[in-house]
Design a protein around this motif. Structure first.
Motif, PDB file in Angstrom:
ATOM      1  N   ALA A 219      46.299  32.571  39.233  1.00 15.18           N
ATOM      2  CA  ALA A 219      44.969  32.560  39.848  1.00 15.18           C
ATOM      3  C   ALA A 219      44.307  33.931  39.724  1.00 15.18           C
ATOM      4  CB  ALA A 219      45.070  32.149  41.313  1.00 15.18           C
ATOM      5  N   CYS A 220      45.070  34.981  39.932  1.00 14.27           N
ATOM      6  CA  CYS A 220      44.543  36.344  39.774  1.00 14.27           C
ATOM      7  C   CYS A 220      44.173  36.615  38.321  1.00 14.27           C
ATOM      8  CB  CYS A 220      45.565  37.365  40.260  1.00 14.27           C
ATOM      9  SG  CYS A 220      45.724  37.472  42.068  1.00 14.27           S
ATOM     10  N   ASP A 221      45.011  36.135  37.402  1.00 12.82           N
ATOM     11  CA  ASP A 221      44.719  36.335  35.981  1.00 12.82           C
ATOM     12  C   ASP A 221      43.385  35.679  35.598  1.00 12.82           C
ATOM     13  OD1 ASP A 221      47.018  37.772  35.515  1.00 12.82           O
ATOM     14  OD2 ASP A 221      48.173  36.041  34.815  1.00 12.82           O
ATOM     15  N   LEU A 222      43.164  34.453  36.073  1.00  9.98           N
ATOM     16  CA  LEU A 222      41.918  33.756  35.765  1.00  9.98           C
ATOM     17  C   LEU A 222      40.710  34.478  36.351  1.00  9.98           C
ATOM     18  CD1 LEU A 222      42.576  29.909  36.126  1.00  9.98           C
ATOM     19  CD2 LEU A 222      41.751  31.126  34.111  1.00  9.98           C
ATOM     20  N   ARG A 223      40.876  34.933  37.594  1.00 12.31           N
ATOM     21  CA  ARG A 223      39.756  35.608  38.258  1.00 12.31           C
ATOM     22  C   ARG A 223      39.452  36.938  37.576  1.00 12.31           C
ATOM     23  NH1 ARG A 223      38.175  35.510  44.558  1.00 12.31           N
ATOM     24  NH2 ARG A 223      37.005  37.459  44.704  1.00 12.31           N
ATOM     25  N   ARG A 224      40.490  37.675  37.203  1.00 12.77           N
ATOM     26  CA  ARG A 224      40.303  38.950  36.503  1.00 12.77           C
ATOM     27  C   ARG A 224      39.574  38.750  35.177  1.00 12.77           C
ATOM     28  NH1 ARG A 224      45.134  39.774  35.409  1.00 12.77           N
ATOM     29  NH2 ARG A 224      45.792  41.097  37.155  1.00 12.77           N
ATOM     30  N   GLN A 225      40.034  37.772  34.392  1.00 10.55           N
ATOM     31  CA  GLN A 225      39.424  37.526  33.094  1.00 10.55           C
ATOM     32  C   GLN A 225      37.990  37.035  33.243  1.00 10.55           C
ATOM     33  OE1 GLN A 225      40.705  38.195  29.948  1.00 10.55           O
ATOM     34  NE2 GLN A 225      38.570  37.771  29.448  1.00 10.55           N
ATOM     35  N   GLY A 226      37.769  36.185  34.252  1.00 11.46           N
ATOM     36  CA  GLY A 226      36.418  35.689  34.483  1.00 11.46           C
ATOM     37  C   GLY A 226      35.455  36.799  34.847  1.00 11.46           C
ATOM     38  N   TRP A 227      35.918  37.728  35.689  1.00 11.30           N
ATOM     39  CA  TRP A 227      35.074  38.866  36.078  1.00 11.30           C
ATOM     40  C   TRP A 227      34.760  39.737  34.868  1.00 11.30           C
ATOM     41  CZ3 TRP A 227      31.846  40.142  39.665  1.00 11.30           C
ATOM     42  CH2 TRP A 227      31.505  41.483  39.891  1.00 11.30           C
ATOM     43  N   ALA A 228      35.765  39.960  34.013  1.00 15.18           N
ATOM     44  CA  ALA A 228      35.549  40.759  32.804  1.00 15.18           C
ATOM     45  C   ALA A 228      34.531  40.079  31.885  1.00 15.18           C
ATOM     46  CB  ALA A 228      36.872  40.972  32.073  1.00 15.18           C
ATOM     47  N   ASP A 229      34.644  38.756  31.747  1.00 19.47           N
ATOM     48  CA  ASP A 229      33.693  38.018  30.907  1.00 19.47           C
ATOM     49  C   ASP A 229      32.282  38.096  31.490  1.00 19.47           C
ATOM     50  OD1 ASP A 229      35.765  37.326  29.247  1.00 19.47           O
ATOM     51  OD2 ASP A 229      36.005  35.303  30.069  1.00 19.47           O
ATOM     52  N   TYR A 230      32.189  37.992  32.812  1.00 21.31           N
ATOM     53  CA  TYR A 230      30.890  38.075  33.479  1.00 21.31           C
ATOM     54  C   TYR A 230      30.242  39.436  33.240  1.00 21.31           C
ATOM     55  CZ  TYR A 230      27.644  38.688  37.419  1.00 21.31           C
ATOM     56  OH  TYR A 230      26.563  38.963  38.197  1.00 21.31           O
ATOM     57  N   LEU A 231      31.009  40.512  33.401  1.00 24.26           N
ATOM     58  CA  LEU A 231      30.466  41.850  33.179  1.00 24.26           C
ATOM     59  C   LEU A 231      30.081  42.053  31.729  1.00 24.26           C
ATOM     60  CD1 LEU A 231      32.845  44.102  35.333  1.00 24.26           C
ATOM     61  CD2 LEU A 231      30.579  43.218  35.920  1.00 24.26           C
ATOM     62  N   ARG A 232      30.869  41.507  30.818  1.00 24.33           N
ATOM     63  CA  ARG A 232      30.568  41.627  29.393  1.00 24.33           C
ATOM     64  C   ARG A 232      29.245  40.936  29.088  1.00 24.33           C
ATOM     65  NH1 ARG A 232      34.770  39.210  27.721  1.00 24.33           N
ATOM     66  NH2 ARG A 232      36.093  41.025  28.020  1.00 24.33           N
ATOM     67  N   ASN A 233      29.028  39.783  29.676  1.00 26.84           N
ATOM     68  CA  ASN A 233      27.794  39.052  29.467  1.00 26.84           C
ATOM     69  C   ASN A 233      26.608  39.816  30.051  1.00 26.84           C
ATOM     70  OD1 ASN A 233      26.217  36.624  28.768  1.00 26.84           O
ATOM     71  ND2 ASN A 233      26.010  36.402  30.986  1.00 26.84           N
ATOM     72  N   CYS A 234      26.843  40.442  31.218  1.00 29.27           N
ATOM     73  CA  CYS A 234      25.774  41.237  31.840  1.00 29.27           C
ATOM     74  C   CYS A 234      25.398  42.439  30.981  1.00 29.27           C
ATOM     75  CB  CYS A 234      26.226  41.717  33.224  1.00 29.27           C
ATOM     76  SG  CYS A 234      26.225  40.421  34.477  1.00 29.27           S
ATOM     77  N   SER A 235      26.402  43.105  30.432  1.00 30.15           N
ATOM     78  CA  SER A 235      26.148  44.290  29.612  1.00 30.15           C
ATOM     79  C   SER A 235      25.405  43.913  28.339  1.00 30.15           C
ATOM     80  CB  SER A 235      27.461  45.002  29.263  1.00 30.15           C
ATOM     81  OG  SER A 235      28.274  44.199  28.456  1.00 30.15           O
ATOM     82  N   GLY A 236      25.544  42.646  27.932  1.00 30.51           N
ATOM     83  CA  GLY A 236      24.835  42.187  26.739  1.00 30.51           C
ATOM     84  C   GLY A 236      23.453  41.657  27.028  1.00 30.51           C
ATOM     85  N   GLY A 237      23.008  41.844  28.275  1.00 32.39           N
ATOM     86  CA  GLY A 237      21.660  41.430  28.650  1.00 32.39           C
ATOM     87  C   GLY A 237      21.601  40.049  29.245  1.00 32.39           C
ATOM     88  N   GLY A 238      22.769  39.447  29.568  1.00 34.03           N
ATOM     89  CA  GLY A 238      22.770  38.106  30.113  1.00 34.03           C
ATOM     90  C   GLY A 238      22.481  38.030  31.595  1.00 34.03           C
TER      91      GLY A 238
END
Length: 239
Positions: A219-238
């Motif tokens: 569960a922690c692994d999924l949440r960590r990866q999801g947060w990283a994906d979210y930040l990556r999308n934000c940094s790309g202007g999403g």
């Protein structure tokens, strides 16, 4: 809002159900919540859900007005029926049947049945649950086909017209963070980040950029990866 009706959210205190709560508050005239004590190891989530609702009320006067009553139900039968990694001190691993030991057989089916029984008595037609078939642990009771079958069974068995909503069904964890931002802005994302609990082991002493947890369980692994994906999308202007 697209409806003046009341909805019932199955609220565990985790990221997914919290996001569903925000989603419901933007769409329904009133939103009730229901939670379950089922002997879970991570019972801290039940404490988090109370603080979560308090924080949600503070975010928006509209949400505060629409957030209605909360109900909690005791379901000790899951501990009595057998050992799983979510109800007993059992190793979190893949079982011989190909499902993780964190799978609690029948849990979501019973949750939905109990939620529907409560909704029936309250005259509520819409039931919302944060199950997902995209980023999940292989639980068969989280699948879209299962939820559709449950909707048919509940409506037949209670002679009702329930609608089971699954707003996260086809979302990744990163997209779930993004949905939280869409329905409640950055302030709601911060509430979900700080006041929800997802860790299977119930660890809440260590904070991470993505929230609290042991940092090692699935569960922690999924949440960590999801947060990283979210930040990556934000940094790309999403965002």
């Amino acid at each position: 809002m697209h409806s003046k009706e009341t909805a019932l959210v199955v609220l565990s205190g985790g990221q997914d159900s919290a996001t569903c709560l925000g989603w419901a508050l933007e769409r329904f005239g009133r939103v009730s919540t229901i939670g379950f004590h089922y002997g879970q190891r991570h019972t801290v989530e039940m404490d988090c859900r109370l603080r979560l609702m308090d924080e949600v009320r503070r975010l928006s006067s509209g949400w505060n007005e629409r957030l209605a009553d909360d109900t909690t139900v005791e379901l000790a039968l899951f501990r009595e029926l057998g050992r799983t990694a979510l109800t007993h001190d059992v190793a979190i691993e893949m079982g011989r049947n190909g499902l993780p030991t964190t799978f609690v057989p029948g849990r979501n089916l019973v949750f939905l049945t109990a939620a529907a029984a409560h909704a029936y008595r309250q005259g509520i037609r819409h039931i919302i649950i944060g199950v997902c078939e995209t980023d999940y642990s292989g639980y068969p009771d989280c699948r879209d086909d299962t939820i559709k079958a449950m909707q048919v069974a509940l409506n037949l068995g209670m002679e009702s017209r329930f609608v089971l909503h699954t707003p996260l069904m086809w979302l990744t964890k990163g997209a779930t963070w993004e949905l939280a931002r869409q329905v409640g802005g950055d302030a709601f994302v911060e509430v979900v980040l700080e006041h929800t609990h997802t860790c299977y082991k119930g660890a809440r002493t260590t904070g991470h950029p993505w929230g609290y947890g042991c940092g090692d369980c699935p569960a922690c692994d999924l949440r960590r990866q999801g947060w990283a994906d979210y930040l990556r999308n934000c940094s790309g202007g999403g965002c």
